[in-house]
Design a protein around this motif. Structure first.
Motif, PDB file in Angstrom:
ATOM      1  N   ILE A 147      12.981  29.297 -90.922  1.00 52.46           N
ATOM      2  CA  ILE A 147      12.544  30.622 -90.146  1.00 52.46           C
ATOM      3  C   ILE A 147      13.006  31.610 -91.374  1.00 52.46           C
ATOM      4  O   ILE A 147      13.976  31.410 -92.066  1.00 52.46           O
ATOM      5  N   ASP A 148      12.353  32.603 -91.310  1.00 51.40           N
ATOM      6  CA  ASP A 148      12.751  33.874 -92.408  1.00 51.40           C
ATOM      7  C   ASP A 148      13.838  34.438 -91.861  1.00 51.40           C
ATOM      8  O   ASP A 148      14.189  34.860 -90.724  1.00 51.40           O
ATOM      9  N   SER A 149      15.032  34.569 -92.517  1.00 51.65           N
ATOM     10  CA  SER A 149      16.363  35.079 -91.958  1.00 51.65           C
ATOM     11  C   SER A 149      16.394  36.461 -91.448  1.00 51.65           C
ATOM     12  O   SER A 149      17.081  37.107 -90.991  1.00 51.65           O
ATOM     13  N   SER A 150      15.315  37.364 -92.037  1.00 48.75           N
ATOM     14  CA  SER A 150      14.959  38.659 -92.053  1.00 48.75           C
ATOM     15  C   SER A 150      14.607  38.996 -90.643  1.00 48.75           C
ATOM     16  O   SER A 150      14.417  40.080 -90.144  1.00 48.75           O
ATOM     17  N   ILE A 151      13.631  37.923 -89.918  1.00 51.54           N
ATOM     18  CA  ILE A 151      13.413  38.173 -88.651  1.00 51.54           C
ATOM     19  C   ILE A 151      14.620  38.317 -87.614  1.00 51.54           C
ATOM     20  O   ILE A 151      15.574  37.840 -87.791  1.00 51.54           O
ATOM     21  N   GLU A 152      14.317  39.580 -86.745  1.00 51.61           N
ATOM     22  CA  GLU A 152      15.754  39.836 -85.788  1.00 51.61           C
ATOM     23  C   GLU A 152      15.951  38.780 -85.033  1.00 51.61           C
ATOM     24  O   GLU A 152      14.915  37.902 -84.354  1.00 51.61           O
ATOM     25  N   ASN A 153      17.128  38.374 -84.962  1.00 51.65           N
ATOM     26  CA  ASN A 153      17.769  37.278 -84.012  1.00 51.65           C
ATOM     27  C   ASN A 153      17.082  35.940 -84.397  1.00 51.65           C
ATOM     28  O   ASN A 153      16.895  35.080 -83.913  1.00 51.65           O
ATOM     29  N   ALA A 154      17.097  35.759 -85.978  1.00 60.32           N
ATOM     30  CA  ALA A 154      16.163  34.710 -86.504  1.00 60.32           C
ATOM     31  C   ALA A 154      17.195  33.372 -85.987  1.00 60.32           C
ATOM     32  O   ALA A 154      16.493  32.505 -85.712  1.00 60.32           O
ATOM     33  N   SER A 155      18.528  33.180 -86.088  1.00 61.22           N
ATOM     34  CA  SER A 155      19.002  31.976 -85.642  1.00 61.22           C
ATOM     35  C   SER A 155      18.935  31.641 -84.457  1.00 61.22           C
ATOM     36  O   SER A 155      18.537  30.524 -84.057  1.00 61.22           O
ATOM     37  N   ALA A 156      19.046  32.571 -83.476  1.00 64.69           N
ATOM     38  CA  ALA A 156      18.756  32.257 -81.940  1.00 64.69           C
ATOM     39  C   ALA A 156      17.253  32.103 -81.633  1.00 64.69           C
ATOM     40  O   ALA A 156      17.086  31.177 -80.807  1.00 64.69           O
TER      41      ALA A 156
END
Length: 317
Positions: A147-156
């Motif tokens: 996943i693109d890390s810039s996406i909000e709450n990417a990790s979750a």
């Protein structure tokens, strides 16, 4: 199974002779050489503690496979999944690229855990460990989920995504079974942890797991048996492996070659290796092709998968 490959690896291991090795995706091609005899036009580096910080952005001109062509292969794979022939398939393609950098320059500038420049044929900068053997313990680290890390709450979002969870779990199950062929006391030590990966003009989060087992004391003399039993890697094929490899060969419309094979080093005591993803190959005319892909399941969206294939085409500077 390539018996010649197996016997050469076993021979060097039994002698505890330090050596470099690279093996193609289908095990039909390989290169094995004692470290003291390694030619200067083969360069490699293993540096597992690297920064995920980007120093600057470098753009690439990309000419990927057309969406319609990709969609046709994607739909064929979906039909195989519906018929129960496979549950997850790692569909890949090659993208023509243009860059001002030579393979040597890409190798020198690349920021990656595993780097290889193989003559003037290809360069690889992989984030994915394949197997590591230390003190009779073998571990593998399947990487599945991006996943693109810039996406909000990417990790979750990626850890909570049902499709990504199912895809990753299937690969972990496959690798547990693979390790069980060569080792005992198999266990999943870490399940779905996140690494940050440099991806040119962005950072990606990638999900991995760690699976381990115990080997016999004389594993050095069985390096060939161990590696050939585990190849090709489950994370870049699918499950069930044998049938999935057949389906991919029919549908990818190009030869993976060394891409998604492995390279590694045996130092006389331990072994470390990676899956050769993030891979740029030069053809006989001097054209550069970047090979990339992603896992397809019944829940996959064709637009998202096509975008991921292109997003993975980058220079990690």
């Amino acid at each position: 199974m390539n018996k010649n490959l197996q016997s050469i690896l076993n021979k060097y291991g039994s002698l505890k002779e330090p050596f470099f090795f690279t093996i193609s995706y289908d095990l039909s091609q390989f290169y094995i050489k004692p470290l003291e005899e390694l030619p200067s036009d083969i360069k490699f580096e293993i540096n597992e503690k690297i920064s995920s910080k980007l120093s600057h952005k470098e753009s690439l001109v990309k000419t990927p496979i057309s969406f319609d062509k990709y969609k046709k292969s994607f739909e064929t794979l979906q039909n195989h999944i519906k018929e129960g022939n496979s549950y997850i398939l790692n569909l890949t393609a090659k993208t023509r690229i243009e860059t001002k950098f030579s393979l040597d320059e890409i190798y020198e500038k690349a920021n990656a855990k595993y780097k290889l420049k193989f003559f003037d044929k290809f360069v690889c900068f992989s984030p994915e460990k394949f197997v590591e053997i230390k003190k009779n313990k073998i571990a593998t680290y399947p990487m599945k989920g991006t996943i693109d890390s810039s996406i909000e709450n990417a990790s979750a979002k990626i850890l909570g995504n049902i499709k990504e969870m199912a895809e990753h779990t299937m690969v972990v199950d496959l690798l547990r079974n693979d390790l069980g062929i060569v080792a005992n006391k198999i266990k999943v030590e870490k399940f779905r942890y996140i690494d940050k990966i440099n991806a040119g003009d962005k950072k990606l989060l990638q999900v991995s797991s760690k699976i381990s087992g115990q080997l016999d004391e004389n594993w050095h003399a069985k390096i060939g048996d161990i590696l050939t039993a585990l190849l090709p890697a489950g994370s870049i094929t699918g499950t069930p492996k044998k049938k999935t490899v057949e389906i991919l060969k029919e549908n990818e419309n190009y030869d993976r070659g060394f891409y998604t094979g492995i390279f590694g080093v045996y130092d006389g005591n331990s072994l470390n290796s990676c899956v050769m993803i993030r891979f740029i190959e030069k053809d006989e005319e001097g054209n550069l092709y970047y090979k990339s892909g992603g896992g397809i399941t019944c829940d996959s969206n064709v637009e998202d998968e096509y975008k991921e294939l292109i997003d993975k085409v980058y220079l990690p500077f």
